[in-house]
Design a protein around this motif. Sequence first.
Motif, PDB file in Angstrom:
ATOM      1  N   THR A   1       5.191   3.827  -8.496  1.00 60.37           N
ATOM      2  CA  THR A   1       4.527   3.129  -7.411  1.00 60.37           C
ATOM      3  C   THR A   1       3.518   3.789  -6.370  1.00 60.37           C
ATOM      4  O   THR A   1       2.422   3.550  -6.018  1.00 60.37           O
ATOM      5  N   GLU A   2       3.884   4.965  -6.067  1.00 60.01           N
ATOM      6  CA  GLU A   2       3.147   6.220  -5.468  1.00 60.01           C
ATOM      7  C   GLU A   2       1.726   6.277  -6.146  1.00 60.01           C
ATOM      8  O   GLU A   2       0.666   6.172  -5.537  1.00 60.01           O
TER       9      GLU A   2
ATOM     10  N   LEU B   1       0.357   4.386  -8.119  1.00 61.40           N
ATOM     11  CA  LEU B   1      -0.556   3.274  -8.153  1.00 61.40           C
ATOM     12  C   LEU B   1      -1.431   3.432  -6.868  1.00 61.40           C
ATOM     13  O   LEU B   1      -2.618   2.796  -6.877  1.00 61.40           O
ATOM     14  N   THR B   2      -0.791   3.713  -5.718  1.00 56.64           N
ATOM     15  CA  THR B   2      -1.557   3.564  -4.658  1.00 56.64           C
ATOM     16  C   THR B   2      -2.410   4.946  -4.473  1.00 56.64           C
ATOM     17  O   THR B   2      -3.683   4.729  -3.992  1.00 56.64           O
ATOM     18  N   VAL B   3      -1.906   6.116  -4.890  1.00 58.43           N
ATOM     19  CA  VAL B   3      -2.742   7.299  -5.058  1.00 58.43           C
ATOM     20  C   VAL B   3      -4.048   7.245  -6.014  1.00 58.43           C
ATOM     21  O   VAL B   3      -5.211   7.571  -5.675  1.00 58.43           O
TER      22      VAL B   3
ATOM     23  N   ARG C   1      -5.053   4.427  -8.017  1.00 56.72           N
ATOM     24  CA  ARG C   1      -5.654   3.151  -8.564  1.00 56.72           C
ATOM     25  C   ARG C   1      -5.783   3.056 -10.137  1.00 56.72           C
ATOM     26  O   ARG C   1      -7.070   2.738 -10.318  1.00 56.72           O
TER      27      ARG C   1
ATOM     28  N   ALA D   1       5.282  -3.980  -9.205  1.00 60.62           N
ATOM     29  CA  ALA D   1       4.541  -3.155  -8.564  1.00 60.62           C
ATOM     30  C   ALA D   1       3.224  -3.199  -9.441  1.00 60.62           C
ATOM     31  O   ALA D   1       2.149  -3.225  -8.669  1.00 60.62           O
TER      32      ALA D   1
ATOM     33  N   HIS E   1      -0.756  -4.216  -7.858  1.00 57.54           N
ATOM     34  CA  HIS E   1      -1.803  -3.378  -7.716  1.00 57.54           C
ATOM     35  C   HIS E   1      -2.977  -3.785  -9.044  1.00 57.54           C
ATOM     36  O   HIS E   1      -4.014  -3.118  -9.508  1.00 57.54           O
TER      37      HIS E   1
END
Lengths: 464, 464
Positions: free
Chosen positions: B233-234, B236-238, B240, B269, B273
């Motif tokens: 998940t991290e 995905l955020t960092v 993309r 998750a 994204h």
Amino acid sequence: MNSRTGTRTGEVMDAIRRRMASRTLSPGEKLPSIRSFAAIMGVSPSTVVEAYDRLAAEGVIRSRPGSGFYVSGALPPLALTEVEPRLDRTIDPFWVSRQSLDAAAETLKPGCGWLPADWMPNAAIRRAIRRLATADDAILADYGGTRGSLALRRLLGRQFADEGLTAGADQILLTGSGTQAIDLICRFLLRPGDAVLVDDPCYFNFQALLRAHQARIVGVPYTRNGPDVALFTEALTVHRPRLYITNSALHNPTGATMAPQTAHRLLSAAAAHDVTIVEDDIFAGFESEPSPRLAVLDGLAQVIRIGSFSKTLSASIRCGYIAARPDWVEALVDLQVATSFGGPSPVAAELVLATLSDGSYRKHLDALRRRLARSRREVAARLDALGLRPWLLPRGGFYLWCSLPDGRNAADVARAALRGTVVLAPGDVFSVSRSASAFLRFNVAQMEDPRVFDVLARAMAAEG
Amino acid sequence: MNSRTGTRTGEVMDAIRRRMASRTLSPGEKLPSIRSFAAIMGVSPSTVVEAYDRLAAEGVIRSRPGSGFYVSGALPPLALTEVEPRLDRTIDPFWVSRQSLDAAAETLKPGCGWLPADWMPNAAIRRAIRRLATADDAILADYGGTRGSLALRRLLGRQFADEGLTAGADQILLTGSGTQAIDLICRFLLRPGDAVLVDDPCYFNFQALLRAHQARIVGVPYTRNGPDVALFTEALTVHRPRLYITNSALHNPTGATMAPQTAHRLLSAAAAHDVTIVEDDIFAGFESEPSPRLAVLDGLAQVIRIGSFSKTLSASIRCGYIAARPDWVEALVDLQVATSFGGPSPVAAELVLATLSDGSYRKHLDALRRRLARSRREVAARLDALGLRPWLLPRGGFYLWCSLPDGRNAADVARAALRGTVVLAPGDVFSVSRSASAFLRFNVAQMEDPRVFDVLARAMAAEG
């Protein structure tokens, strides 16, 4: 129209307009996603975004925030469940391919690029298959070596040596098809935006393939002796291309064969500009007398030879090859492992090898050449009666590149013929400059059914 | 070292240093051309230029203007004529592939990713081949439809339905291999520089393939239940990412199987994204009891299933498949036509279909699973005696992912074993972060020859 401006955005807008005109996209239907249409058109997603935005500004399509773009109109979006082959797709490089490959049994295909199944050496293939049933487990089950069957590569090397081209077995890499061979070379040599020269007209799938690599496609006008060397040389200076892709012998779609002087001058110009040439030798088997080959003149220094067995042996047993500089073959092996894992199918190579080695194969080729020579004459005469004139009479192969009479438009004739379940190949799918709208490419081997000529005559009359 | 900095330039410099250390590049030898090495490494030519310039600044290599770069030293450049398979190639993602695929007959391959040929259903394949000899000419000679054999796609659709996954035949596209299936998806969805998540460790060829697409490869630490969801998940955020590629069941190289909770959380998750997941189901046939599948949970909304028949049927008869959203399949068909011309081989599909439909195939799978269960136990016990401990005991398949004792380095052990003509798979080829240097992946089906254990013991002693 927009395509005249030559911009990418304009091309995308035109493609959508054509889909709407042909009802491939109906009122209310959702447009292809930005990503998927960018992939199909070989452009960046931002180009598609711009094209969609402009079409929306024109009111042709509408944006639904969070959902996508829809063709303007009252109908709800279609449920995309079982998508059928598109029977009225726009005239783009995929059109003839998909119409021909996915044709129903009753469809006639004078526009396709292969021989009817019963013209192929099926008795020899069946013998090869029966022999395969007794092959070692390793042939049947294993991935095989990364370059593919050594025996088949050696046989190819001996055939090349007969032409005067020396290539060790390690300079030959088997691939899954001739197209895949070119694709690997493009992966190796091209970066997005690189310029690539092709003949205008050329085999339409070269354009589709190069779009997938995001290459800048530059057409060089083609003469009856090969590409126009003066314009080729000019294109080298202006566009600084990385590659030139051509068929030297029995060129697709024209059937022309490169003159020796053209070949020599072309090679010299390419050498001066460090351009790699991919010589697609896929029609070699149809030549009775060998004509000049760039790979032979050049000795695989800057020419890469590719070929396959799909035109004279089998398109179902998928196997192609690359012959190139040893260091390039090394890199191509890595790329093929990375993208297909393993080399080409050992089973496919075994079937090709056994068929090529079958005593009957040479006789099959001789008979094929005689039969095609007769077909070319007969079909040319029947087309002549309809006012369709071959641009030249090819020395071999199954193509006739014919001009239409009286300003008739080939795409319109092709669309009308499709309603009679006859697939034609309109000239513009072969032409980067879209300057071949008065030409059709015919495959003489696919024209034994008289219905072809009936439908063709009606399609031309309907359009005229 | 440079690779620790994580820069592309550093990676290229390290790759050249490893080649020199392993004598793949000898003093005086010319370095690969900028273009070819850029293609091999999946970086831009300018990155290679910078790496070569820096190595030249260090005095490790020298530039000869107009000629290229050479390893410093007194020897003249080697003549590149017949290039042999490299027997001491550096530990990179291609290493295990090429060592295994191009191995001489006497080489033992506990590092390879397939079963011995005599474990495959060869009697059923031979029956399928004999039947093929009587097939219609069209099967033997034609290109076939763009999606591939309808009968085989329907059979796959029925198998998927048994798992609870509804996919019409038009949502299934046959391809030339499982790897080629992923390659097509990458062409469709990725642009250079896009981030892609993979498991760390993962199948090494994912890295090679993604490099060919110039993707940014991001590893997600893998646990015994699947990827670490918090770190996934991290990421995905960092980063993309556009894609995540994984094996949910019998993960390569660990043999682990995703837990249901992991699968559900992962999908949620990814949905949040807008990340597409490619689920490589290539080891499905080795499971006795079905485990959770992302494609089934998700219903092919944002998951694409790919697979092939190379692990349990034949790797020589090359055939893979993609099951995806209908609109994506449409675009993938175009891309496959453009890059391979035509669909997959009708001959290959016919052989796969006949073998899958052979009454003996289910018994073959049952026997294979029992035999592998026994092999996993026996090999685990023998490896234990050498201090090699499986990270987990897989529920199926042929892999054991084992840690080495006492800080031994897997790449050194692999190099030593290769001198005894045994190909091992050192952990770091699977690890994006190069954090698996204390692991080896073993293929229990390739370890029946006691010489494997003798050579392994010596290699570990030599290195220790």
